[in-house]
Design a protein around this motif. Structure first.
Motif, PDB file in Angstrom:
ATOM      1  N   LEU A 201       0.809  -1.218   0.000  1.00  0.00           N
ATOM      2  CA  LEU A 201       0.000   0.000   0.000  1.00  0.00           C
ATOM      3  C   LEU A 201       0.839   1.263   0.000  1.00  0.00           C
ATOM      4  N   LEU A 202       1.805   1.370   0.897  1.00  0.00           N
ATOM      5  CA  LEU A 202       2.543   2.623   1.071  1.00  0.00           C
ATOM      6  C   LEU A 202       3.587   2.839  -0.008  1.00  0.00           C
ATOM      7  N   VAL A 203       3.960   1.784  -0.710  1.00  0.00           N
ATOM      8  CA  VAL A 203       4.898   1.910  -1.834  1.00  0.00           C
ATOM      9  C   VAL A 203       4.176   2.434  -3.062  1.00  0.00           C
ATOM     10  N   LYS A 204       3.031   1.857  -3.364  1.00  0.00           N
ATOM     11  CA  LYS A 204       2.316   2.214  -4.596  1.00  0.00           C
ATOM     12  C   LYS A 204       1.560   3.530  -4.490  1.00  0.00           C
ATOM     13  N   ASN A 205       1.332   3.993  -3.260  1.00  0.00           N
ATOM     14  CA  ASN A 205       0.524   5.203  -3.055  1.00  0.00           C
ATOM     15  C   ASN A 205       1.256   6.166  -2.117  1.00  0.00           C
ATOM     16  N   PRO A 206       2.397   6.723  -2.570  1.00  0.00           N
ATOM     17  CA  PRO A 206       3.206   7.548  -1.669  1.00  0.00           C
ATOM     18  C   PRO A 206       2.493   8.813  -1.216  1.00  0.00           C
ATOM     19  N   GLY A 229       7.596  16.445  -2.456  1.00  0.00           N
ATOM     20  CA  GLY A 229       7.904  16.615  -3.876  1.00  0.00           C
ATOM     21  C   GLY A 229       6.988  15.801  -4.763  1.00  0.00           C
ATOM     22  N   ASP A 230       7.344  15.717  -6.029  1.00  0.00           N
ATOM     23  CA  ASP A 230       6.525  14.994  -7.003  1.00  0.00           C
ATOM     24  C   ASP A 230       6.887  13.510  -7.003  1.00  0.00           C
ATOM     25  N   TRP A 231       6.039  12.740  -7.675  1.00  0.00           N
ATOM     26  CA  TRP A 231       6.215  11.289  -7.735  1.00  0.00           C
ATOM     27  C   TRP A 231       6.076  10.823  -9.181  1.00  0.00           C
ATOM     28  N   PRO A 232       6.977  11.241 -10.083  1.00  0.00           N
ATOM     29  CA  PRO A 232       6.781  10.924 -11.503  1.00  0.00           C
ATOM     30  C   PRO A 232       6.773   9.433 -11.805  1.00  0.00           C
ATOM     31  N   LEU A 233       7.701   8.653 -11.226  1.00  0.00           N
ATOM     32  CA  LEU A 233       7.743   7.219 -11.507  1.00  0.00           C
ATOM     33  C   LEU A 233       6.517   6.519 -10.922  1.00  0.00           C
ATOM     34  N   GLU A 234       6.163   6.881  -9.692  1.00  0.00           N
ATOM     35  CA  GLU A 234       5.026   6.249  -9.030  1.00  0.00           C
ATOM     36  C   GLU A 234       3.721   6.593  -9.745  1.00  0.00           C
ATOM     37  N   ARG A 235       3.601   7.833 -10.211  1.00  0.00           N
ATOM     38  CA  ARG A 235       2.368   8.222 -10.914  1.00  0.00           C
ATOM     39  C   ARG A 235       2.296   7.554 -12.290  1.00  0.00           C
ATOM     40  N   ALA A 236       3.445   7.368 -12.932  1.00  0.00           N
ATOM     41  CA  ALA A 236       3.445   6.647 -14.207  1.00  0.00           C
ATOM     42  C   ALA A 236       3.051   5.186 -13.988  1.00  0.00           C
ATOM     43  N   SER A 237       3.570   4.567 -12.938  1.00  0.00           N
ATOM     44  CA  SER A 237       3.181   3.196 -12.605  1.00  0.00           C
ATOM     45  C   SER A 237       1.703   3.114 -12.278  1.00  0.00           C
ATOM     46  N   PHE A 238       1.225   4.084 -11.501  1.00  0.00           N
ATOM     47  CA  PHE A 238      -0.195   4.136 -11.151  1.00  0.00           C
ATOM     48  C   PHE A 238      -1.058   4.200 -12.406  1.00  0.00           C
TER      49      PHE A 238
END
Length: 250
Positions: A201-206, A229-238
């Motif tokens: 949960l906390l990895v995929k939804n920082p 800050g931003d989460w470009p890699l996590e948002r792309a994965s999302f």
């Protein structure tokens, strides 16, 4: 001299038993994201059955998911410290329980063999062991930090959960099985959260992890000194997972 970073205490409950679905990753994410927000995460372990949890200086109790067969023993151990744990929650301490560990916070759980074990009753819910395990992706919306957040993950459902009328869910599903095939996902009572969302949960939804860290800091009378800050890699994965889920709905 540099400013001292706020220290947030996390007590990892029964890490050798509740360790099924990558929950070490959740704690690694909590520590890493905490550092990005300018906080130091002090991780402690509560491992011994029969020993009261050391709650002083702790802003989060973390319960990972585990085998249902181990839950009656853990529930009995927690019951011996129920007053202290209820006082901790009433004082604003955060509790996060993943997957089957949510049953430890519920009123009681009925096993497939007809036996019962009582939970702490911090959440007004009851659980029932399923005859078959269910697995799928999960996507749901939560109110977090005064805003709506969409969270994703997966669930491996061993227990069905029914919420009592006064108990709000943690979130509302847009895809997945949730608590019992309805729209409810997990349960939340103030700072006490149970969720079916693995992933971790906390990895995929920082973005939600940041909200949790702010909640923890507020409990300790502190503030996070920096933005994550931003989460470009996590948002792309999302976005990729979100599109995959959308295709399954078509």
């Amino acid at each position: 001299m540099s400013e001292q970073r706020p220290k947030l205490g996390v007590l990892w409950m029964y890490p050798d038993i509740l360790n099924l679905h990558g929950d070490r990753g959740n704690l690694m994410a909590l520590r890493r994201i905490g550092e990005r927000c300018g906080a130091e995460i002090e991780l402690r372990r509560h491992q011994r059955i029969g020993q009261p949890p050391a709650l002083a200086g702790v802003q989060l109790l973390f319960f990972g998911s585990g085998q249902v067969r181990n839950m009656p023993q853990l529930a009995a151990d927690l019951a011996a410290n129920a007053d202290a744990l209820h006082d901790y929650a009433a004082g604003g301490g955060s509790i996060l329980a993943i997957g089957t560990a949510g049953s430890l916070l519920a009123r009681h759980t009925e096993r497939a063999d007809g036996s019962y074990y009582a939970g702490l009753g911090l959440l007004h819910s009851v659980c029932h062991e399923r005859a078959q395990v269910l697995g799928d992706d999960i996507r749901f919306e939560v109110e977090a930090g005064g805003e709506r957040q969409t969270l994703i993950g997966c669930q491996i459902q061993v227990l069905d959960t029914r919420l009592e009328p006064e108990q709000p869910p943690f979130g509302r599903l847009s895809y997945g099985y949730g608590n019992h095939g309805g729209a409810d996902e997990g349960a939340r009572q103030d700072n006490v959260i149970a969720t079916n969302c693995l992933g971790p949960l906390l990895v995929k939804n920082p973005w939600f992890t940041v909200t949790l860290l702010r909640q923890m800091a507020a409990c300790g009378g502190m503030e996070l000194p920096a933005a994550a800050g931003d989460w470009p890699l996590e948002r792309a994965s999302f976005a990729l997972i979100d599109e995959f889920i959308n295709k399954k709905q078509r």
